[in-house]
Design a protein around this motif. Sequence first.
Motif, PDB file in Angstrom:
ATOM      1  N   GLY A 174       0.759  -1.235   0.000  1.00  0.00           N
ATOM      2  CA  GLY A 174       0.000   0.000   0.000  1.00  0.00           C
ATOM      3  C   GLY A 174       0.794   1.291   0.000  1.00  0.00           C
ATOM      4  N   ARG A 175       2.116   1.212   0.133  1.00  0.00           N
ATOM      5  CA  ARG A 175       2.901   2.441   0.193  1.00  0.00           C
ATOM      6  C   ARG A 175       2.657   3.315  -1.042  1.00  0.00           C
ATOM      7  NH1 ARG A 175       7.481   0.205   0.465  1.00  0.00           N
ATOM      8  NH2 ARG A 175       7.554   0.073   2.753  1.00  0.00           N
ATOM      9  N   ASN A 176       2.627   2.678  -2.196  1.00  0.00           N
ATOM     10  CA  ASN A 176       2.376   3.404  -3.442  1.00  0.00           C
ATOM     11  C   ASN A 176       0.980   3.134  -3.999  1.00  0.00           C
ATOM     12  OD1 ASN A 176       5.234   4.439  -3.865  1.00  0.00           O
ATOM     13  ND2 ASN A 176       5.619   2.240  -3.792  1.00  0.00           N
ATOM     14  N   SER A 177       0.471   1.928  -3.745  1.00  0.00           N
ATOM     15  CA  SER A 177      -0.796   1.548  -4.372  1.00  0.00           C
ATOM     16  C   SER A 177      -2.015   2.165  -3.690  1.00  0.00           C
ATOM     17  CB  SER A 177      -0.919   0.019  -4.425  1.00  0.00           C
ATOM     18  OG  SER A 177      -0.558  -0.576  -3.199  1.00  0.00           O
ATOM     19  N   ASN A 178      -1.960   2.403  -2.384  1.00  0.00           N
ATOM     20  CA  ASN A 178      -3.101   3.056  -1.739  1.00  0.00           C
ATOM     21  C   ASN A 178      -3.290   4.489  -2.250  1.00  0.00           C
ATOM     22  OD1 ASN A 178      -3.579   0.729  -0.335  1.00  0.00           O
ATOM     23  ND2 ASN A 178      -2.986   1.514   1.675  1.00  0.00           N
ATOM     24  N   PRO A 179      -2.241   5.329  -2.295  1.00  0.00           N
ATOM     25  CA  PRO A 179      -2.414   6.663  -2.877  1.00  0.00           C
ATOM     26  C   PRO A 179      -2.838   6.608  -4.344  1.00  0.00           C
ATOM     27  CG  PRO A 179      -0.395   6.573  -1.589  1.00  0.00           C
ATOM     28  CD  PRO A 179      -0.903   5.173  -1.690  1.00  0.00           C
ATOM     29  N   PHE A 180      -2.340   5.614  -5.087  1.00  0.00           N
ATOM     30  CA  PHE A 180      -2.738   5.456  -6.488  1.00  0.00           C
ATOM     31  C   PHE A 180      -4.252   5.278  -6.586  1.00  0.00           C
ATOM     32  CE2 PHE A 180      -3.745   2.681 -10.064  1.00  0.00           C
ATOM     33  CZ  PHE A 180      -3.070   3.274 -11.119  1.00  0.00           C
ATOM     34  N   LEU A 181      -4.810   4.388  -5.772  1.00  0.00           N
ATOM     35  CA  LEU A 181      -6.247   4.140  -5.835  1.00  0.00           C
ATOM     36  C   LEU A 181      -7.062   5.315  -5.310  1.00  0.00           C
ATOM     37  CD1 LEU A 181      -6.498   0.374  -4.839  1.00  0.00           C
ATOM     38  CD2 LEU A 181      -7.007   1.395  -7.059  1.00  0.00           C
ATOM     39  N   ARG A 182      -6.516   6.089  -4.393  1.00  0.00           N
ATOM     40  CA  ARG A 182      -7.234   7.258  -3.891  1.00  0.00           C
ATOM     41  C   ARG A 182      -7.492   8.266  -5.015  1.00  0.00           C
ATOM     42  NH1 ARG A 182     -10.186   6.435   0.597  1.00  0.00           N
ATOM     43  NH2 ARG A 182      -8.930   5.821   2.407  1.00  0.00           N
ATOM     44  N   LYS A 183      -6.668   8.249  -6.046  1.00  0.00           N
ATOM     45  CA  LYS A 183      -6.878   9.165  -7.173  1.00  0.00           C
ATOM     46  C   LYS A 183      -8.163   8.849  -7.935  1.00  0.00           C
ATOM     47  CE  LYS A 183      -2.011  10.349  -7.938  1.00  0.00           C
ATOM     48  NZ  LYS A 183      -2.170  11.816  -7.847  1.00  0.00           N
ATOM     49  N   LEU A 184      -8.708   7.660  -7.738  1.00  0.00           N
ATOM     50  CA  LEU A 184      -9.996   7.315  -8.337  1.00  0.00           C
ATOM     51  C   LEU A 184     -11.169   7.865  -7.529  1.00  0.00           C
ATOM     52  CD1 LEU A 184      -9.338   3.580  -9.296  1.00  0.00           C
ATOM     53  CD2 LEU A 184      -9.610   5.503 -10.872  1.00  0.00           C
ATOM     54  N   GLU A 185     -10.886   8.431  -6.361  1.00  0.00           N
ATOM     55  CA  GLU A 185     -11.906   8.987  -5.469  1.00  0.00           C
ATOM     56  C   GLU A 185     -13.003   7.968  -5.133  1.00  0.00           C
ATOM     57  OE1 GLU A 185     -13.289  12.527  -7.391  1.00  0.00           O
ATOM     58  OE2 GLU A 185     -11.313  13.476  -7.394  1.00  0.00           O
ATOM     59  N   PRO A 186     -12.582   6.775  -4.708  1.00  0.00           N
ATOM     60  CA  PRO A 186     -13.600   5.757  -4.386  1.00  0.00           C
ATOM     61  C   PRO A 186     -14.347   6.111  -3.113  1.00  0.00           C
ATOM     62  CG  PRO A 186     -11.446   4.987  -3.693  1.00  0.00           C
ATOM     63  CD  PRO A 186     -11.215   6.289  -4.422  1.00  0.00           C
ATOM     64  N   ARG A 187     -15.570   5.628  -3.015  1.00  0.00           N
ATOM     65  CA  ARG A 187     -16.320   5.795  -1.762  1.00  0.00           C
ATOM     66  C   ARG A 187     -15.687   4.977  -0.653  1.00  0.00           C
ATOM     67  NH1 ARG A 187     -21.596   3.474  -3.361  1.00  0.00           N
ATOM     68  NH2 ARG A 187     -22.204   3.864  -1.201  1.00  0.00           N
ATOM     69  N   TYR A 188     -15.148   3.812  -1.000  1.00  0.00           N
ATOM     70  CA  TYR A 188     -14.549   2.919  -0.007  1.00  0.00           C
ATOM     71  C   TYR A 188     -13.262   2.336  -0.584  1.00  0.00           C
ATOM     72  CZ  TYR A 188     -19.564   2.959   1.107  1.00  0.00           C
ATOM     73  OH  TYR A 188     -20.857   3.345   1.347  1.00  0.00           O
ATOM     74  N   LEU A 189     -12.283   2.130   0.295  1.00  0.00           N
ATOM     75  CA  LEU A 189     -11.011   1.520  -0.095  1.00  0.00           C
ATOM     76  C   LEU A 189     -10.627   0.473   0.942  1.00  0.00           C
ATOM     77  CD1 LEU A 189      -8.288   1.354  -1.675  1.00  0.00           C
ATOM     78  CD2 LEU A 189      -7.481   3.276  -0.286  1.00  0.00           C
ATOM     79  N   VAL A 190     -10.284  -0.739   0.461  1.00  0.00           N
ATOM     80  CA  VAL A 190      -9.778  -1.786   1.341  1.00  0.00           C
ATOM     81  C   VAL A 190      -8.435  -2.262   0.799  1.00  0.00           C
ATOM     82  CG1 VAL A 190     -12.048  -2.575   2.105  1.00  0.00           C
ATOM     83  CG2 VAL A 190     -10.995  -3.630   0.096  1.00  0.00           C
ATOM     84  N   GLY A 191      -7.576  -2.725   1.716  1.00  0.00           N
ATOM     85  CA  GLY A 191      -6.282  -3.240   1.280  1.00  0.00           C
ATOM     86  C   GLY A 191      -5.385  -3.557   2.450  1.00  0.00           C
ATOM     87  N   ALA A 192      -4.207  -4.080   2.127  1.00  0.00           N
ATOM     88  CA  ALA A 192      -3.171  -4.302   3.135  1.00  0.00           C
ATOM     89  C   ALA A 192      -2.286  -3.062   3.203  1.00  0.00           C
ATOM     90  CB  ALA A 192      -2.347  -5.531   2.771  1.00  0.00           C
ATOM     91  N   ARG A 193      -1.623  -2.892   4.341  1.00  0.00           N
ATOM     92  CA  ARG A 193      -0.741  -1.734   4.456  1.00  0.00           C
ATOM     93  C   ARG A 193       0.441  -2.034   5.355  1.00  0.00           C
ATOM     94  NH1 ARG A 193      -1.585   1.548   9.270  1.00  0.00           N
ATOM     95  NH2 ARG A 193      -0.432   3.197   8.216  1.00  0.00           N
ATOM     96  N   THR A 194       1.585  -1.525   4.955  1.00  0.00           N
ATOM     97  CA  THR A 194       2.769  -1.521   5.793  1.00  0.00           C
ATOM     98  C   THR A 194       2.658  -0.324   6.748  1.00  0.00           C
ATOM     99  OG1 THR A 194       3.897  -0.244   4.073  1.00  0.00           O
ATOM    100  CG2 THR A 194       4.226  -2.636   4.066  1.00  0.00           C
ATOM    101  N   PRO A 195       3.483  -0.271   7.800  1.00  0.00           N
ATOM    102  CA  PRO A 195       3.337   0.828   8.764  1.00  0.00           C
ATOM    103  C   PRO A 195       3.493   2.223   8.165  1.00  0.00           C
ATOM    104  CG  PRO A 195       4.638  -0.937   9.714  1.00  0.00           C
ATOM    105  CD  PRO A 195       4.437  -1.297   8.278  1.00  0.00           C
ATOM    106  N   ASP A 196       4.238   2.339   7.051  1.00  0.00           N
ATOM    107  CA  ASP A 196       4.457   3.656   6.454  1.00  0.00           C
ATOM    108  C   ASP A 196       3.475   3.968   5.326  1.00  0.00           C
ATOM    109  OD1 ASP A 196       5.458   1.735   4.759  1.00  0.00           O
ATOM    110  OD2 ASP A 196       7.239   2.868   4.190  1.00  0.00           O
ATOM    111  N   ALA A 197       2.478   3.120   5.117  1.00  0.00           N
ATOM    112  CA  ALA A 197       1.513   3.332   4.036  1.00  0.00           C
ATOM    113  C   ALA A 197       0.287   4.079   4.537  1.00  0.00           C
ATOM    114  CB  ALA A 197       1.089   1.990   3.439  1.00  0.00           C
ATOM    115  N   ALA A 198      -0.354   4.818   3.632  1.00  0.00           N
ATOM    116  CA  ALA A 198      -1.597   5.509   3.973  1.00  0.00           C
ATOM    117  C   ALA A 198      -2.678   4.486   4.309  1.00  0.00           C
ATOM    118  CB  ALA A 198      -2.042   6.382   2.802  1.00  0.00           C
ATOM    119  N   GLU A 199      -3.534   4.835   5.250  1.00  0.00           N
ATOM    120  CA  GLU A 199      -4.585   3.926   5.653  1.00  0.00           C
ATOM    121  C   GLU A 199      -5.675   3.851   4.586  1.00  0.00           C
ATOM    122  OE1 GLU A 199      -6.289   4.428   9.469  1.00  0.00           O
ATOM    123  OE2 GLU A 199      -4.372   4.403  10.533  1.00  0.00           O
ATOM    124  N   ALA A 200      -6.309   2.682   4.513  1.00  0.00           N
ATOM    125  CA  ALA A 200      -7.530   2.521   3.755  1.00  0.00           C
ATOM    126  C   ALA A 200      -8.711   2.641   4.714  1.00  0.00           C
ATOM    127  CB  ALA A 200      -7.533   1.167   3.061  1.00  0.00           C
TER     128      ALA A 200
END
Length: 364
Positions: A117-143
């Motif tokens: 999620g370090r890079n992929s969570n911010p990538f998906l946030r650009k789609l402006e989803p209503r909901y986001l789920v995923g795995a994350r390392t401690p330095d990744a943005a939360e879903a």
Amino acid sequence: MVNSEPGPAVGPIEAKWPDVRRIAVLRGGGLGDLLFAVPAMAALRGAYPDAEIVLLGTELHRELFAGRPSPVTEVRPLPPYENVHEPAGQPFDEAEQRAWFDALKPVDLAVQLHGGGRNSNPFLRKLEPRYLVGARTPDAAEADRWLPFRYYQHEVLRALEVVGLAGARPVELEPSIVVTDADRAAAAPVLDGLPEPLVVVHPGAGDPRRRWPAERFAEIAAKLAASGRGVVVIGAPDERELVERVAGMAGPPVRPLTSLSMSALVGVLDRCSAFAGNDSGPRHLAAAVGAPTVSVYWMGNVVNAGPLGRSRHRVLISWMSNCPVCGVDCTREDLPRCAHDDSFVATVPVDDVLGELEELLAGR
């Protein structure tokens, strides 16, 4: 809120979100990476039967799903994007990226199956989803709902645990791919004249450290062909040299195949009575179409990518824990990769692989 209904689960099954009409699933990478995500996408299809499921992947992924039933409505190849999708020789183009994101909107649910999620969570946030789920390392943005990323977890089970956060229960535990009449027709010409039963050998792997030595694959291919079995050695065009070397060492009638379409590859694997290879995309595809497999694995990769059963899928494991050149501990995910590409699986004996193949070919 956790869904209390009984049923299979990998981790908590949270409540489903309402009014989910479009789901975007991020899973780039190679063929094996895609296949690890198939059970999770099947679970999403079961939980949200009327939703459109768009896989954010690659042209290879689109080729696999074209013309066959699957949980996926559509595959959208990713644009070149730093640390998410970096195809060789293709520059990053911000205008292209913006157009790609805009064309996908609106997205109700984004599902991140692409690492920590370090890079992929911010990538998906650009789609402006209503909901986001995923795995994350401690330095990744939360879903909106997330689970901690730990490297040593089976890829299929991690993906199933992620979609459980969106209320999706497992409907299958291992990937399955439907074989079509078109696949079988595409395979027929390249297999013409070969005796049955057919054994498919794939000596390649994306990471050279996962490759069993070429001469050992040649030895098993030669012995199987000498006993009257049909044997083909497969590989992608960029594996041509390796494939032809293995087939050449094995000698006629072992047949090299390096120009197969995706449909023909599926058809060839469907025809085989046993597959022999490393931990690789074709190995996972062989299992997904129902072929019995014998695979050489490094011990760490068994945790992440090994088959779950052993009746039809045999695993020969190398227990090497240190680089054979510099001695660095290769089990430590916190250490940088050393510069050496020497095989980690060369300790697996030929007789062990051949023995497992003979058992599968005998129906045992």
